[in-house]
Design a protein around this motif. Structure first.
Motif, PDB file in Angstrom:
ATOM      1  N   SER A 133       0.815  -1.219   0.000  1.00 27.06           N
ATOM      2  CA  SER A 133       0.000   0.000   0.000  1.00 27.06           C
ATOM      3  C   SER A 133       0.841   1.258   0.000  1.00 27.06           C
ATOM      4  CB  SER A 133      -0.941   0.001   1.212  1.00 27.06           C
ATOM      5  OG  SER A 133      -0.203   0.000   2.419  1.00 27.06           O
ATOM      6  N   GLU A 140      -5.131   1.046   6.060  1.00 28.58           N
ATOM      7  CA  GLU A 140      -5.161   0.574   4.678  1.00 28.58           C
ATOM      8  C   GLU A 140      -4.709  -0.883   4.591  1.00 28.58           C
ATOM      9  OE1 GLU A 140      -5.511   0.731   0.463  1.00 28.58           O
ATOM     10  OE2 GLU A 140      -6.231   2.078   2.027  1.00 28.58           O
ATOM     11  N   TYR A 161      -4.948  -5.973  -3.662  1.00 23.94           N
ATOM     12  CA  TYR A 161      -4.204  -4.710  -3.726  1.00 23.94           C
ATOM     13  C   TYR A 161      -4.300  -4.081  -5.111  1.00 23.94           C
ATOM     14  CZ  TYR A 161      -0.033  -1.988  -4.856  1.00 23.94           C
ATOM     15  OH  TYR A 161       0.832  -1.037  -5.337  1.00 23.94           O
TER      16      TYR A 161
END
Length: 358
Positions: free
Chosen positions: A27, A35, A71
């Motif tokens: 991230s 996150e 992701y």
């Protein structure tokens, strides 16, 4: 062999710290653990939903691939252009995977992985040690920022969401099968939606460990794979013909080792356009025995392939799917590297993995 449902919590507890650290590095925001926490939570919910169907020796690959795909989906919504490049750097210089492993995980060629790694590393002056040092600092910073708490969502909540997701998928599949009953009678078992051609990914029952139907053929013997498509084998490779692309051929040459004495383990995939979607097929090679199951993963959908092999178990053959891939599924999966093909032996061990030919 699939896992027991009770094993999920044990596995998740053991892997949480690693997963969260990798998620932080993917991230790119180690200062805010939310996150990465959400990324891991969503990944484990999906893994829990399919836990019964994941072979015991393939769990780490499946979990890692699910994490990276989640992701990439989130990055795509945010129009992050360098997401795949960052994923390659994290997998290569933090996870310690090889280029071939990363290519299998992302569903791309080894050359594409090498190119992304080279361009990404150039940003850091081509210094791999420096990059690994930055990853280590980011990981330590993430731990201190989160107060030493590796995961703030209880696993019982993850399992509850996973079971709910599995029930929803099962309901969708049951409804879909009911709608397909009439077309199946009209078009017969040879149609695209033939019996035993697709997995629902729901877990439970025989479909959890569906074996690939295997047919032994003579050289040149033509098989009607789906309406309008024929597949046949000769001693030098795979032949197939579709209405749009007749008389295609995939040779075994080039897949042998340097001495040409044996084939290296692997599996390929080809997609041919048809009116109702895309016909999926491929060639596996280098196996010590015929595969027990060939499985195609397209996003969250799994399709069990049919196997053709020549008499004498030569260690290679052809697989094909009796379920079409829709244009929408192809477009979605292409963003994440395309369909992934996995070959299992009779013990449920992964013996080959590959993706769509580039």
């Amino acid at each position: 062999m699939p896992h027991s449902p009770d094993d999920f919590a044990t596995y998740a507890h053991a892997r949480l710290p690693e997963l969260l650290t990798t998620a932080h590095l993917l991230s790119g925001g180690p200062g805010d653990p939310r996150e990465a926490t959400e990324l891991v939570r969503r990944t484990l919910v999906k893994v829990c939903a399919r836990w019964r169907r994941i072979p015991r020796d393939d769990v780490d690959f499946y979990v890692r691939r699910s994490l990276v795909k989640e992701y990439l989906r989130r990055a795509r919504r945010r129009r992050t252009r360098s997401a795949r490049q960052r994923a390659v750097l994290v997998l290569l210089h933090w996870e310690g995977l090889g280029e071939a492993e990363i290519a299998q995980l992302l569903g791309c060629s080894t050359g594409a992985v090498r190119s992304r790694a080279r361009r990404g590393l150039a940003v850091y002056g081509g210094d791999a040690e420096r990059l690994r040092g930055l990853f280590t600092e980011a990981a330590e910073s993430a731990k201190s920022t989160s107060g030493g708490v590796p995961f703030d969502v209880p696993l019982d909540a993850v399992e509850q969401r996973g079971r709910a997701l599995r029930r929803r998928r099962r309901g969708v599949v049951v409804a879909g099968c009911a709608l397909l009953l009439v077309p199946a009678v009209v078009f017969g078992a040879g149609g695209f939606m033939g019996a035993g051609s697709a997995d629902d990914g729901s877990g439970g029952g025989a479909s959890d460990v569906a074996q690939s139907p295997t047919r032994i053929v003579a050289p040149g013997e033509r098989v009607d794979a789906v309406p309008g498509v024929q597949v046949w084998l000769t001693t030098d490779g795979k032949h197939w013909s579709t209405p749009e692309r007749p008389n295609q051929f995939r040779a075994l040459t080039g897949d042998s080792d340097r001495k040409g004495e044996r084939l290296k383990p692997g599996v390929s995939a080809q997609l041919d356009p048809m009116k109702s979607g895309f016909f999926l097929s491929g060639l596996y090679r280098g196996l010590s025995a015929d595969p027990a199951r060939v499985e195609v993963t397209v996003d969250d959908r799994r399709i069990t392939g049919t196997v053709l092999t020549l008499a004498g178990s030569p260690g290679w053959g052809v697989w094909y799917a009796r379920t079409p891939l829709t244009p929408e599924e192809l477009k979605s999966s292409s963003i994440d590297g395309g369909p992934t093909v996995t070959v299992y032996d009779a013990a449920g061990k992964v013996v080959a993995r590959g993706g769509a030919d580039e």
